[in-house]
Design a protein around this motif. Structure first.
Motif, mmCIF file in Angstrom:
data_model
loop_
_atom_site.group_PDB
_atom_site.id
_atom_site.type_symbol
_atom_site.label_atom_id
_atom_site.label_comp_id
_atom_site.label_asym_id
_atom_site.label_seq_id
_atom_site.Cartn_x
_atom_site.Cartn_y
_atom_site.Cartn_z
ATOM 1 N N PRO A 227 11.770 -30.962 -46.939
ATOM 2 C CA PRO A 227 10.638 -29.798 -46.981
ATOM 3 C C PRO A 227 9.757 -29.742 -48.245
ATOM 4 C CG PRO A 227 13.102 -28.933 -47.443
ATOM 5 C CD PRO A 227 12.954 -30.240 -47.455
ATOM 6 N N SER A 228 8.891 -29.279 -47.959
ATOM 7 C CA SER A 228 7.767 -28.791 -48.988
ATOM 8 C C SER A 228 6.968 -27.604 -48.822
ATOM 9 C CB SER A 228 6.923 -30.112 -48.950
ATOM 10 O OG SER A 228 6.036 -30.316 -48.176
ATOM 11 N N VAL A 229 6.301 -27.220 -49.864
ATOM 12 C CA VAL A 229 5.372 -26.051 -49.789
ATOM 13 C C VAL A 229 4.172 -26.640 -48.858
ATOM 14 C CG1 VAL A 229 3.601 -24.797 -51.202
ATOM 15 C CG2 VAL A 229 5.962 -25.147 -52.088
ATOM 16 N N ALA A 230 3.671 -27.641 -49.008
ATOM 17 C CA ALA A 230 2.618 -27.978 -48.125
ATOM 18 C C ALA A 230 2.815 -28.185 -46.673
ATOM 19 C CB ALA A 230 2.151 -29.456 -48.744
ATOM 20 N N GLN A 231 4.087 -28.230 -46.161
ATOM 21 C CA GLN A 231 4.395 -28.161 -44.686
ATOM 22 C C GLN A 231 4.791 -26.666 -44.411
ATOM 23 O OE1 GLN A 231 7.802 -31.025 -44.252
ATOM 24 N NE2 GLN A 231 6.756 -32.396 -45.738
ATOM 25 N N GLY A 232 4.854 -25.921 -45.219
ATOM 26 C CA GLY A 232 5.492 -24.512 -45.115
ATOM 27 C C GLY A 232 6.616 -24.247 -44.545
ATOM 28 N N ASN A 233 7.390 -25.245 -44.822
ATOM 29 C CA ASN A 233 9.040 -25.129 -44.357
ATOM 30 C C ASN A 233 9.901 -25.132 -45.375
ATOM 31 O OD1 ASN A 233 8.899 -27.610 -45.485
ATOM 32 N ND2 ASN A 233 8.847 -28.568 -43.531
ATOM 33 N N ILE A 234 9.625 -24.525 -46.493
ATOM 34 C CA ILE A 234 10.741 -23.825 -47.563
ATOM 35 C C ILE A 234 10.225 -22.556 -48.141
ATOM 36 C CG2 ILE A 234 10.790 -26.267 -48.356
ATOM 37 C CD1 ILE A 234 9.300 -25.828 -50.853
ATOM 38 N N GLN A 235 11.341 -21.870 -48.474
ATOM 39 C CA GLN A 235 11.352 -20.391 -49.110
ATOM 40 C C GLN A 235 10.839 -20.665 -50.572
ATOM 41 O OE1 GLN A 235 14.442 -18.074 -48.427
ATOM 42 N NE2 GLN A 235 13.964 -17.999 -46.105
ATOM 43 N N THR A 236 9.852 -19.914 -50.834
ATOM 44 C CA THR A 236 9.656 -19.986 -52.532
ATOM 45 C C THR A 236 9.902 -18.868 -53.001
ATOM 46 O OG1 THR A 236 7.208 -19.218 -52.238
ATOM 47 C CG2 THR A 236 7.757 -21.806 -52.255
#
Length: 237
Positions: A227-236
């Motif tokens: 998953p990645s920030v760009a995909q919007g599927n991880i929590q930051t």
């Protein structure tokens, strides 16, 4: 600038255990990029299915080749953690190649490529050289796409032009310029099974007119799509 692509092959070797290698890649190296840099659109890792070395492959779609010179990215190598700096010195091989996008056969409904939702399970990488300038390779790419559409088990192919590369590791002699020479072009084929690589239909379609000089062909099994920030599927945090 055109979209970019980062491809890294690695061989842990005798001085780095597989457990240490995987822990570093999964919990430090990849998260520093995909969890924080929106320019890294996707990231996935594959293991060799052909029993050849290097045995590990990492691939990343990048939004823009300018990312490779941006401070947000270059600082990751310039300011490595003590752990990463020590491990990289012990790797048998770390072969990093950056590319600019040339052509794409198009997205497929069969897989999501490197997105964790239904990722491509098998890759075939073709490193090659071809007579002429980049325009000749673009023409070759388009001809290959048309031919590959008739191959059972083929999903998608993207082609790239190498713009920078660096090999390091205990197996590399830094002063030997020959060690740093790599083919100029790359074709990445996504397929449904590893057997596609062995089919005569794929062999013929993946080099239309037999005008390309194929330097190396490798086959890979998916290890993990991240998953990645760009995909919007991880929590930051």
């Amino acid at each position: 600038m055109p979209p970019g692509f980062l491809l890294v092959t690695a061989e842990p070797g005798a001085k780095v255990s597989l457990e240490e290698f995987q822990d570093w890649y999964n919990n430090e190296h990849v998260p520093l990029r995909l969890n924080h840099l929106p320019s890294f659109l996707t990231g996935a890792r594959f293991s060799a299915s052909d029993s050849l070395a290097p045995s590990w492959l990492a691939v990343y779609d990048i939004d823009d080749t300018a990312t490779f010179q941006h401070e947000s990215y270059t600082r990751l190598r310039a300011n490595r953690s003590p752990r990463e700096a020590n491990l990289v010195q012990r790797l048998e091989l770390l072969d990093r190649r950056t590319y600019e996008f040339i052509a794409d056969s198009g997205e497929s409904s069969l897989t999501s490529s490197y997105n964790p939702a239904n990722p491509t399970k098998f890759l075939i990488t073709h490193w090659l050289n071809i007579p002429g300038e980049d325009a000749a390779f673009r023409t070759w790419s388009e001809e290959a796409f048309r031919s590959l559409k008739g191959v059972e088990g083929w999903v998608r192919t993207r082609t790239y032009n190498c713009i920078d590369n660096l090999k390091t590791g205990t197996s590399i002699v830094p002063s030997d310029p020959q060690a740093q020479i790599v083919p100029k072009y790359l074709a990445v084929h996504e397929v449904l099974t590893s057997a596609v690589a062995e089919s005569p239909a794929f062999g013929e379609a993946s080099n239309p007119g037999s005008i390309a000089q194929i330097e190396e062909i490798r086959t890979w099994n998916l290890y993990r799509a991240y998953p990645s920030v760009a995909q919007g599927n991880i929590q930051t945090s």
